[in-house]
Motif scaffolding. Structure first.
Motif, PDB file in Angstrom:
ATOM      1  N   ARG A  94       5.458  54.818   3.924  1.00 32.11           N
ATOM      2  CA  ARG A  94       4.423  54.623   4.943  1.00 32.11           C
ATOM      3  C   ARG A  94       4.440  55.813   5.903  1.00 32.11           C
ATOM      4  O   ARG A  94       5.475  56.176   6.464  1.00 32.11           O
ATOM      5  N   LEU A  95       3.276  56.431   6.100  1.00 28.84           N
ATOM      6  CA  LEU A  95       3.160  57.601   6.964  1.00 28.84           C
ATOM      7  C   LEU A  95       2.872  57.164   8.395  1.00 28.84           C
ATOM      8  O   LEU A  95       2.186  56.171   8.622  1.00 28.84           O
ATOM      9  N   THR A  96       3.382  57.928   9.353  1.00 26.47           N
ATOM     10  CA  THR A  96       3.172  57.595  10.765  1.00 26.47           C
ATOM     11  C   THR A  96       2.128  58.520  11.377  1.00 26.47           C
ATOM     12  O   THR A  96       2.138  59.725  11.149  1.00 26.47           O
ATOM     13  N   VAL A  97       1.246  57.898  12.137  1.00 29.85           N
ATOM     14  CA  VAL A  97       0.157  58.601  12.808  1.00 29.85           C
ATOM     15  C   VAL A  97       0.134  58.116  14.251  1.00 29.85           C
ATOM     16  O   VAL A  97       0.209  56.908  14.499  1.00 29.85           O
ATOM     17  N   ASN A  98       0.033  59.047  15.185  1.00 34.61           N
ATOM     18  CA  ASN A  98      -0.061  58.658  16.595  1.00 34.61           C
ATOM     19  C   ASN A  98      -1.430  58.054  16.880  1.00 34.61           C
ATOM     20  O   ASN A  98      -2.399  58.328  16.164  1.00 34.61           O
ATOM     21  N   PRO A  99      -1.534  57.268  17.943  1.00 32.92           N
ATOM     22  CA  PRO A  99      -2.848  56.741  18.326  1.00 32.92           C
ATOM     23  C   PRO A  99      -3.737  57.857  18.876  1.00 32.92           C
ATOM     24  O   PRO A  99      -3.231  58.889  19.316  1.00 32.92           O
ATOM     25  N   TRP A 149      -8.090  61.493  11.405  1.00 31.46           N
ATOM     26  CA  TRP A 149      -7.106  60.611  10.768  1.00 31.46           C
ATOM     27  C   TRP A 149      -6.723  59.483  11.718  1.00 31.46           C
ATOM     28  O   TRP A 149      -6.684  58.317  11.340  1.00 31.46           O
ATOM     29  N   ARG A 150      -6.491  59.829  12.971  1.00 26.31           N
ATOM     30  CA  ARG A 150      -6.120  58.810  13.959  1.00 26.31           C
ATOM     31  C   ARG A 150      -7.249  57.817  14.180  1.00 26.31           C
ATOM     32  O   ARG A 150      -7.035  56.602  14.238  1.00 26.31           O
ATOM     33  N   GLN A 151      -8.476  58.310  14.306  1.00 25.10           N
ATOM     34  CA  GLN A 151      -9.626  57.426  14.498  1.00 25.10           C
ATOM     35  C   GLN A 151      -9.821  56.516  13.282  1.00 25.10           C
ATOM     36  O   GLN A 151     -10.164  55.340  13.421  1.00 25.10           O
TER      37      GLN A 151
END
Length: 141
Positions: free
Chosen positions: A70-75, A24-26
């Motif tokens: 809006r969903l939050t995703v870490n790098p 998901w992050r990539q």
């Protein structure tokens, strides 16, 4: 004396959870066409890797369309999970481990009502294919 890991700790160190979160992050950084993401699924899921990757892409598209906010995703590379990453993992785990109340609660929280069926169908397909390839998430708490 050894303590028992909590659900969050089990999820954080689970190979399946790492695959899904990293992918998901990539995807957020490089887009869904990144060959490294597809390679991760082939390495983790074996012969079913392509089908699992396709189901994951379908799930992400359904999540993107159905999301209530809006969903939050870490790098990539961050060890900590965001609340939304944990919710995504819990959603997949609920589908994989037949936890209908947890699945419904997370679907309600994440998705607009008219789009929940689409998100539910995609998460159930992803959960089934992950399980068939030997990838399991722990039962959600």
């Amino acid at each position: 004396m050894q303590t028992m890991p909590t659900h969050d700790e089990e999820t954080r160190f689970n190979d399946c959870a790492q695959l899904l979160v990293n992918a998901w992050r990539q995807t957020m950084v490089h887009g869904i066409d990144c060959p490294l993401i597809a390679q991760q699924f082939r390495c983790s899921c074996g012969a079913e890797g392509r089908d699992v990757f396709t189901a994951f892409c379908t799930f992400l598209c359904a999540l993107a369309v159905a999301q209530r906010r809006r969903l939050t995703v870490n790098p990539p590379g961050r060890h900590a999970l965001t609340t939304d990453e944990v919710r995504m993992l819990t959603l997949v785990a609920a589908a994989q481990n037949d936890c209908p109340a947890t699945l419904e609660a997370h679907l309600s929280w994440l998705a607009w009502r008219p789009l929940r069926q689409t998100l539910e169908a995609s998460v159930r397909e992803l959960a089934a294919l992950l399980g068939a390839s030997g990838q399991r998430l722990p039962v959600p708490a």
